[in-house]
Write a protein that holds these residues in place. Structure first.
Motif, PDB file in Angstrom:
ATOM      1  N   THR A 265      13.248 -14.540 -11.892  1.00 59.41           N
ATOM      2  CA  THR A 265      13.744 -14.026 -10.617  1.00 59.41           C
ATOM      3  C   THR A 265      12.566 -13.400  -9.872  1.00 59.41           C
ATOM      4  OG1 THR A 265      14.333 -11.888 -11.610  1.00 59.41           O
ATOM      5  CG2 THR A 265      16.042 -13.600 -11.549  1.00 59.41           C
ATOM      6  N   LEU A 266      12.649 -13.417  -8.550  1.00 62.22           N
ATOM      7  CA  LEU A 266      11.517 -12.992  -7.734  1.00 62.22           C
ATOM      8  C   LEU A 266      12.000 -12.029  -6.658  1.00 62.22           C
ATOM      9  CD1 LEU A 266       8.440 -13.634  -7.377  1.00 62.22           C
ATOM     10  CD2 LEU A 266       9.129 -15.337  -5.681  1.00 62.22           C
ATOM     11  N   SER A 267      11.328 -10.873  -6.536  1.00 66.02           N
ATOM     12  CA  SER A 267      11.705  -9.860  -5.548  1.00 66.02           C
ATOM     13  C   SER A 267      10.466  -9.412  -4.784  1.00 66.02           C
ATOM     14  CB  SER A 267      12.343  -8.645  -6.232  1.00 66.02           C
ATOM     15  OG  SER A 267      13.463  -9.013  -6.997  1.00 66.02           O
ATOM     16  N   LEU A 268      10.574  -9.385  -3.456  1.00 65.59           N
ATOM     17  CA  LEU A 268       9.498  -8.882  -2.612  1.00 65.59           C
ATOM     18  C   LEU A 268       9.667  -7.370  -2.456  1.00 65.59           C
ATOM     19  CD1 LEU A 268       7.122  -9.120  -0.662  1.00 65.59           C
ATOM     20  CD2 LEU A 268       8.732  -9.846   1.118  1.00 65.59           C
ATOM     21  N   LEU A 269       8.645  -6.616  -2.864  1.00 68.88           N
ATOM     22  CA  LEU A 269       8.755  -5.160  -2.900  1.00 68.88           C
ATOM     23  C   LEU A 269       8.070  -4.465  -1.732  1.00 68.88           C
ATOM     24  CD1 LEU A 269       8.091  -4.471  -6.698  1.00 68.88           C
ATOM     25  CD2 LEU A 269      10.260  -4.939  -5.532  1.00 68.88           C
ATOM     26  N   ALA A 270       6.953  -5.004  -1.233  1.00 65.98           N
ATOM     27  CA  ALA A 270       6.192  -4.238  -0.247  1.00 65.98           C
ATOM     28  C   ALA A 270       5.142  -5.111   0.431  1.00 65.98           C
ATOM     29  CB  ALA A 270       5.505  -3.043  -0.915  1.00 65.98           C
ATOM     30  N   PHE A 271       4.659  -4.598   1.571  1.00 62.51           N
ATOM     31  CA  PHE A 271       3.467  -5.121   2.229  1.00 62.51           C
ATOM     32  C   PHE A 271       2.396  -4.042   2.153  1.00 62.51           C
ATOM     33  CE2 PHE A 271       6.774  -7.765   3.933  1.00 62.51           C
ATOM     34  CZ  PHE A 271       6.177  -9.009   4.067  1.00 62.51           C
ATOM     35  N   VAL A 272       1.214  -4.426   1.687  1.00 63.49           N
ATOM     36  CA  VAL A 272       0.164  -3.458   1.372  1.00 63.49           C
ATOM     37  C   VAL A 272      -1.152  -3.938   1.971  1.00 63.49           C
ATOM     38  CG1 VAL A 272      -1.016  -2.217  -0.496  1.00 63.49           C
ATOM     39  CG2 VAL A 272       1.376  -2.923  -0.781  1.00 63.49           C
ATOM     40  N   LEU A 273      -1.953  -2.984   2.450  1.00 61.75           N
ATOM     41  CA  LEU A 273      -3.242  -3.293   3.062  1.00 61.75           C
ATOM     42  C   LEU A 273      -4.358  -2.566   2.312  1.00 61.75           C
ATOM     43  CD1 LEU A 273      -5.113  -4.318   5.380  1.00 61.75           C
ATOM     44  CD2 LEU A 273      -4.488  -2.227   6.632  1.00 61.75           C
ATOM     45  N   ASP A 274      -5.380  -3.316   1.911  1.00 61.94           N
ATOM     46  CA  ASP A 274      -6.610  -2.717   1.406  1.00 61.94           C
ATOM     47  C   ASP A 274      -7.432  -2.312   2.627  1.00 61.94           C
ATOM     48  OD1 ASP A 274      -9.111  -2.099   0.432  1.00 61.94           O
ATOM     49  OD2 ASP A 274      -9.414  -3.976  -0.655  1.00 61.94           O
ATOM     50  N   VAL A 275      -7.415  -1.013   2.946  1.00 62.08           N
ATOM     51  CA  VAL A 275      -8.032  -0.559   4.187  1.00 62.08           C
ATOM     52  C   VAL A 275      -9.559  -0.644   4.137  1.00 62.08           C
ATOM     53  CG1 VAL A 275      -6.115   0.961   4.779  1.00 62.08           C
ATOM     54  CG2 VAL A 275      -7.999   1.859   3.409  1.00 62.08           C
ATOM     55  N   HIS A 276     -10.139  -0.729   2.947  1.00 61.25           N
ATOM     56  CA  HIS A 276     -11.594  -0.805   2.849  1.00 61.25           C
ATOM     57  C   HIS A 276     -12.099  -2.217   3.142  1.00 61.25           C
ATOM     58  CE1 HIS A 276     -15.632   0.247   1.635  1.00 61.25           C
ATOM     59  NE2 HIS A 276     -15.659  -0.759   0.778  1.00 61.25           N
ATOM     60  N   LYS A 277     -11.442  -3.221   2.572  1.00 66.43           N
ATOM     61  CA  LYS A 277     -11.865  -4.608   2.752  1.00 66.43           C
ATOM     62  C   LYS A 277     -11.007  -5.380   3.748  1.00 66.43           C
ATOM     63  CE  LYS A 277     -15.411  -5.291  -0.047  1.00 66.43           C
ATOM     64  NZ  LYS A 277     -16.713  -5.792   0.470  1.00 66.43           N
ATOM     65  N   ARG A 278      -9.921  -4.758   4.240  1.00 64.89           N
ATOM     66  CA  ARG A 278      -9.014  -5.383   5.203  1.00 64.89           C
ATOM     67  C   ARG A 278      -8.318  -6.612   4.622  1.00 64.89           C
ATOM     68  NH1 ARG A 278      -7.878  -1.501   8.251  1.00 64.89           N
ATOM     69  NH2 ARG A 278      -6.644  -3.047   9.361  1.00 64.89           N
ATOM     70  N   HIS A 279      -7.872  -6.495   3.371  1.00 72.52           N
ATOM     71  CA  HIS A 279      -7.099  -7.552   2.729  1.00 72.52           C
ATOM     72  C   HIS A 279      -5.619  -7.177   2.779  1.00 72.52           C
ATOM     73  CE1 HIS A 279     -10.736  -8.820  -0.011  1.00 72.52           C
ATOM     74  NE2 HIS A 279     -10.994  -8.879   1.273  1.00 72.52           N
ATOM     75  N   TRP A 280      -4.787  -8.076   3.285  1.00 73.36           N
ATOM     76  CA  TRP A 280      -3.344  -7.871   3.307  1.00 73.36           C
ATOM     77  C   TRP A 280      -2.699  -8.534   2.089  1.00 73.36           C
ATOM     78  CZ3 TRP A 280      -0.275  -4.973   6.423  1.00 73.36           C
ATOM     79  CH2 TRP A 280      -0.845  -4.481   7.607  1.00 73.36           C
ATOM     80  N   SER A 281      -1.578  -7.947   1.644  1.00 70.30           N
ATOM     81  CA  SER A 281      -0.878  -8.503   0.487  1.00 70.30           C
ATOM     82  C   SER A 281       0.623  -8.298   0.613  1.00 70.30           C
ATOM     83  CB  SER A 281      -1.362  -7.833  -0.810  1.00 70.30           C
ATOM     84  OG  SER A 281      -0.548  -8.199  -1.909  1.00 70.30           O
TER      85      SER A 281
END
Length: 368
Positions: A265-281
């Motif tokens: 089963t798959l659940s989307l929990l959050a949107f997160v940003l690495d503010v140092h490298k500007r990577h979104w996840s």
């Protein structure tokens, strides 16, 4: 001692008891209020002295990361139908004073192909993040996430990762284009990375933790999520359709762990940003329905498509205390990919509840 002295002593004792009875609680209350107000003043002075941006990145005791949780708290999943992805026309373009960096990378990789001294890095089609906006539904206040993407390529991403390289005027891309007080505001050419990260838990309650191979270009050798997969324009967009984040997560599960959608089963929990490298996840939690850690190890031993991306896999009991201690281990605490600790924390909250997880984390920090 005279009778008068005795009488005065008795009267004094009685008055002392009366005053103690009448005023002891009042005195204690006054003293408590004075202490509380004094402590409040000290805290407020301390807070003002340390005042900073309203948004803070994820930390756990001495473990500090650059992961900013933009949306989601782990408590409830974000529904797939609440995610709206739009791909805009027009590719991302680097500013004139950074365009030469793209050309340098292209020439370097061409030389690598010709000389054969190392494997070249191919300029694959990617997406850049134009914006990510969050709102709430009117009736039940569920998350609504609007993600706007633009086409870009891998060499643009590599050029934009040189955030601290000097420009001709002496500034850097970080100082010129980024405001630390507004971490969500950034031009699209500096945000050429969007990936899904998945915390995988087996049927016998083991968290899968991977270490990135030393052969990968970005963040080699660090400990990371169970599955990490970047958005690809070539693979994840059929025709003119925008990518589906859940489908990207399922692709990562298949390519990195040889798992099919009917096995978890798959659940989307959050949107997160690495503010140092500007990577979104996009942070996901996957629970295997029947496959234990031993069976998963055997499955992966028979071959996975992207084995080269990881050189080690570990299994950690998926209990709040065990995962917290694992995150804070001396040989791990400085070797985490920036987005992984927040992912594991959110997965714990999703399964065990916030109060239980925070108690276990606090206890793990105290025991250091």
């Amino acid at each position: 001692m005279s009778g008068i002295d005795v009488g005065n002593g008795v009267v004094g004792a009685i008055l002392g008891v009366v005053f103690a009875t009448l005023f002891q609680q009042w005195t204690q209350d006054v003293w408590f209020r004075i202490r509380r107000r004094s402590a409040g003043v000290v805290r407020s002075l301390t807070f003002r002295a340390q005042d900073g941006p309203a948004c803070s990145t994820f930390s756990l005791g001495p473990l500090h990361t650059s992961a900013l949780i933009v949306e989601g708290d782990g408590d409830r999943a974000i529904a797939a139908e609440s995610i709206h992805v739009q791909v805009l026309d027009g590719e991302v373009a680097l500013p004139d004073d950074m365009a030469d960096w793209h050309a340098e990378i292209e020439a370097e990789e061409a030389r690598a192909r010709e000389e054969g001294d190392r494997a070249p890095v191919w300029n694959g089609p990617r997406y850049a993040v134009e914006s990510l906006e969050v709102s709430r539904t009117a009736l039940d206040e569920q998350s609504e996430v609007h993600l706007r993407l633009r086409p870009t390529d891998y060499y643009t991403f590599l050029a934009a990762q040189q955030l601290d390289r000097r420009l001709p005027d002496g500034s850097t891309p970080r100082t010129r284009y980024l405001d630390p007080e507004q971490p969500l505001a950034a031009p699209a050419f500096l945000q050429c990375s969007f990936a899904v990260n998945v915390a995988v838990v087996t049927a016998d309650h083991l968290l899968v933790v991977s270490r990135r191979s030393n052969r990968v270009r970005m963040a080699p050798g660090v400990w990371n999520s169970s599955v990490n997969e970047g958005l690809s324009r070539h693979i994840d967009s059929s025709g003119r359709n925008a990518p589906d984040l859940h489908a990207v997560a399922r692709r990562g599960m298949r390519e990195e762990m040889a798992l099919e959608p009917n096995e978890y089963t798959l659940s989307l929990l959050a949107f997160v940003l690495d503010v140092h490298k500007r990577h979104w996840s996009a942070h996901f939690y996957a629970r295997l329905t029947d496959m234990t850690g031993d069976r998963l190890r055997d499955r992966m031993g028979r071959g996975v498509a992207d084995r080269w991306e990881h050189d080690s896999i570990e299994y950690v009991p998926f209990r709040s205390a065990d995962v917290s201690r694992y995150l804070l281990r001396p040989d791990r605490i400085h070797r985490w990919a920036p987005l992984a600790p927040a992912l594991f924390h959110l997965a714990l909250v999703h399964v065990h509840g916030r109060a239980s997880v925070e108690r276990a984390e606090a206890q793990a920090v105290r025991r250091l």
